[in-house]
Design an enzyme around this catalytic site. Sequence first.
Site, short mmCIF file in Angstrom:
data_model
loop_
_atom_site.label_atom_id
_atom_site.label_comp_id
_atom_site.label_asym_id
_atom_site.label_seq_id
_atom_site.Cartn_x
_atom_site.Cartn_y
_atom_site.Cartn_z
N ASP A 125 -19.59 28.58 11.94
CA ASP A 125 -18.76 28.66 10.74
C ASP A 125 -17.45 27.93 10.99
OD1 ASP A 125 -18.93 30.63 8.08
OD2 ASP A 125 -16.93 29.86 8.54
N GLN A 126 -16.96 27.28 9.93
CA GLN A 126 -15.70 26.55 10.06
C GLN A 126 -14.49 27.47 10.08
OE1 GLN A 126 -15.43 23.99 6.62
NE2 GLN A 126 -15.52 25.69 5.16
N SER A 135 -15.66 36.75 1.64
CA SER A 135 -14.37 37.25 2.10
C SER A 135 -13.57 37.94 1.01
CB SER A 135 -13.54 36.09 2.67
OG SER A 135 -14.24 35.44 3.72
N HIS A 136 -13.87 37.64 -0.25
CA HIS A 136 -13.08 38.25 -1.33
C HIS A 136 -13.94 38.97 -2.38
CE1 HIS A 136 -14.22 35.30 -4.40
NE2 HIS A 136 -14.01 34.34 -3.51
N HIS A 187 -13.34 32.66 -10.67
CA HIS A 187 -13.59 33.88 -11.46
C HIS A 187 -12.45 34.84 -11.18
CE1 HIS A 187 -15.19 37.81 -12.35
NE2 HIS A 187 -15.44 38.08 -11.08
N TYR A 200 -15.93 43.72 -15.67
CA TYR A 200 -16.46 44.78 -14.84
C TYR A 200 -15.30 45.46 -14.12
CZ TYR A 200 -16.14 41.46 -10.89
OH TYR A 200 -15.71 40.57 -9.93
N TYR A 225 -60.71 22.20 -13.87
CA TYR A 225 -59.60 23.15 -13.77
C TYR A 225 -59.66 23.78 -12.39
CZ TYR A 225 -56.71 27.29 -14.65
OH TYR A 225 -55.74 28.27 -14.57
N ASP A 283 -51.71 26.22 -11.20
CA ASP A 283 -53.03 25.80 -11.68
C ASP A 283 -52.93 24.35 -12.13
OD1 ASP A 283 -51.52 26.32 -13.96
OD2 ASP A 283 -53.18 27.24 -15.05
N GLY A 294 -52.79 17.12 -13.72
CA GLY A 294 -51.80 17.83 -14.52
C GLY A 294 -51.25 18.99 -13.72
N GLU A 306 -57.05 15.60 -25.41
CA GLU A 306 -55.74 15.15 -24.98
C GLU A 306 -55.82 13.64 -24.87
OE1 GLU A 306 -54.70 17.12 -21.36
OE2 GLU A 306 -54.56 19.10 -22.30
#
Length: 812
Positions: free
Chosen positions: A35-36, A47-48, A225, A256, A525, A538, A552, A637
């Site tokens: 981790d930095q 952390s918050h 936020h 909240y 199929y 499928d 397909g 089709e």
Amino acid sequence: MPPGPRVVVIGAGIVGCALADELTERGWTDLTVLDQGDLFTTGGSSSHAPGLVFQTNSCRTMTGFATYTVAKYGALDLDGKPCFRPVGGLEVATTPERLADLERRHGWATASGVESRLVEPDECAALHPLLDPAKVLGGFHIPSDGLAKPLRAAEAQARRAISRGAKFLARQKVVGIERSGGRVTGVTTETGSFRADIVLSCAGMWGPVLGELVDLAIPLVPMAHQYARTSPLPSLAGVTEEATRPILRHQDADLYFREHVDRIGIGAYGHRPMPLPPHEIGTGEGMPSELAFTLADFEPSWAAAVGLLPSLSETKVEEGINGLFSFTPDGMPLLGEHPELDGFWVAEAVWITHSAGVAHAMARWLVDGQPGVDLHGCDLARFERVQLAPEYVMARSCQSFTEVYDVVHPLQPMEEPRPLRTSPFHERQQELGAFFLEASGWERPHWYEANADLPEVGLVPERNDWAARYWSPIGGAEALVARQRVAMFDMTSLKRVEVTGPGASSFLQTMTTNQLDKKPGSVTYTLLLDEDGGVRSDLTVARLGAERFQVGVNSAIDIDWLRRHLPGDGAAQIHETTPGTCCIGLWGPLARAVLQPLSTTDFSHQAMGYFKTKQAYVGLVPVTAMRLSYVGELGWELYTSADLGRRLWDTLWEAGQAHGIIAAGREAFSSMRLEKGYRLWGTDVTAEHDPYEAGLGFAVRMDKGYFIGRDALAGRSEETVTRKLTCLTVDDPYSVVLGKEPVFADGRPAGYVTSAAYGYTVGKNIAYAWLPVEFTQPGRPLEIEYFGERIPAVVAREPLFDPGMNRIRSAA
């Protein structure tokens, strides 16, 4: 036990710590977490974050992640201090629309096995005495929700990983990812390097920065936020515990609340989106993920908070932050492996609520090869390339932020940027008054205002207000006309690829369940399975030549899966053809009457049977014609190149006028496919289900030789299943359920609805549901909970329409 591969996890927030715990528990102990920042207050969202865990989600997978998180953190402590406080969760409604949504959420919780109940205003006030019951119409209470302690839970899991051999190193900013031969080989930091067979990016809001190091677009936007804490409340004077009342959501005001002993913490989503480029995070002073609180943005939220909790008027906002969190274009996490760099994995945009559950699934995915749960909605590979454009990611992520607490209809589309992907028929569809919704960036007609005068419109019953959103009786009329005459459906958005080369046949045989060793001109199929036998997807496979197949598929995830398994000798190649091609589904009893005069190719039943394909000309337009039908009617089709698409439309449209042809949309399509009992992968069936449970055993040929998942299916059959995808019908035409509702048997929750629609031909509401096999006998009475009410339903024998397949195999 050997220590497993060398693993480097980037990020010691709660997700990285949870992954280290889950992986080392499974024996992968040669693991280093970098981790930095400092351990374990690293400076990221963990952390918050205030730690609220509300489990209920419209997505069953996300609910499952949250319930696992509650169970795991509820059993964890750090130096005798708990990592989770099960104070319960309370969501309240102040509008009739929100009250109805809480009833729907109660259904989701019930369908996912989360205990919950709907409560009256007085009981809301009893559960949370600070709120004003006069402002509340009702509530939704989940006793097992509560407060996670993110830093405590992270360190507790890290300590367990360390006890098994893992290493955690602080102040290690990653500046490079080493690779060779298409695989990761190590990680370089500002102060050293670390060899690695697998690298896991759990960097959260810094994820896009790491993605740049490996040429990987991480569609994530850090967004601020607001979170504020009040001064002490006189009514909480003397309180010594951190929290005793339920965590509270006032979603009508995007708010909240949680207790901080004698103060209240308030989180707000009602402000403007405040994105921050990942490279700019931490360029100022203080905690990198905490920006300066902007009081002006919070003022409307404060007024709404005081309105619900009147005693807040005796306090003031004492402190606050604009805390950064990760948002994605669809609001879902980003999980999976780099498509072009083996060993580089991502677990980003994961909130505290889902952290342990995500780590559990990721660890299973890495160690066992399968995550054990349906992850298609979280898969990193789910996005189309156009959806990775920075402008798109920003616009959709901002809308995800805005809609966090909105009541969102299941058909409600994103608004911007649109239109993005259009078929060659788009102009003609606009002329016919098409009402478009969006899927995977494609504009798809759901009905056409040009059909508003069809007499069949008067035969379509009304439906309840919720089900009537993004719906029109015109769509029902289009379904009825398609059954009686003929209709043109735009199928361009269905994803397709070509698989070519001398090894194409053997490659597809290995990847899929059905027998594909057939002559050119055949269509099959078939299924993609994982090693556990779960249905990954499928497919429809058309053999166009000895070394050429059109396949397909359902999504970009399928293409990613197929590409990962291509033979290393280059004997098979995959090329996506969707963007350069288009498709019209010409279906209905008069389809042959429209098509045959336009071509010298023989389209008779004898010359071109069901599940066959031919190259042909329709007027001047070269097409690949496949005799298939997803709606249960005679038809084809018809595929051609995008430049000739409009000519194909015009040719069929002009020829069809004498036969009463119409253009029909997705509303008709969805109704007709459910009447035929055709499954929709990702909705009805996922990797959590095997073919026999899903009613797809007919697509499995155990005698054809090896295919992925074959060994897992040994000994399984329709007779051994304990649950089944089951067809239910509801007589009440007004009560059109839309999916995800719980199903009750003998008054107890028994399963959940997947797909649902009104069957305009059969005159009943149709709902497919997963149920224990003992409740799946035709005629068995059941109930579906819909907005808090129980609707009578009955198990039906499928398919409801044309069980003898006479229409689809018509020779007329």
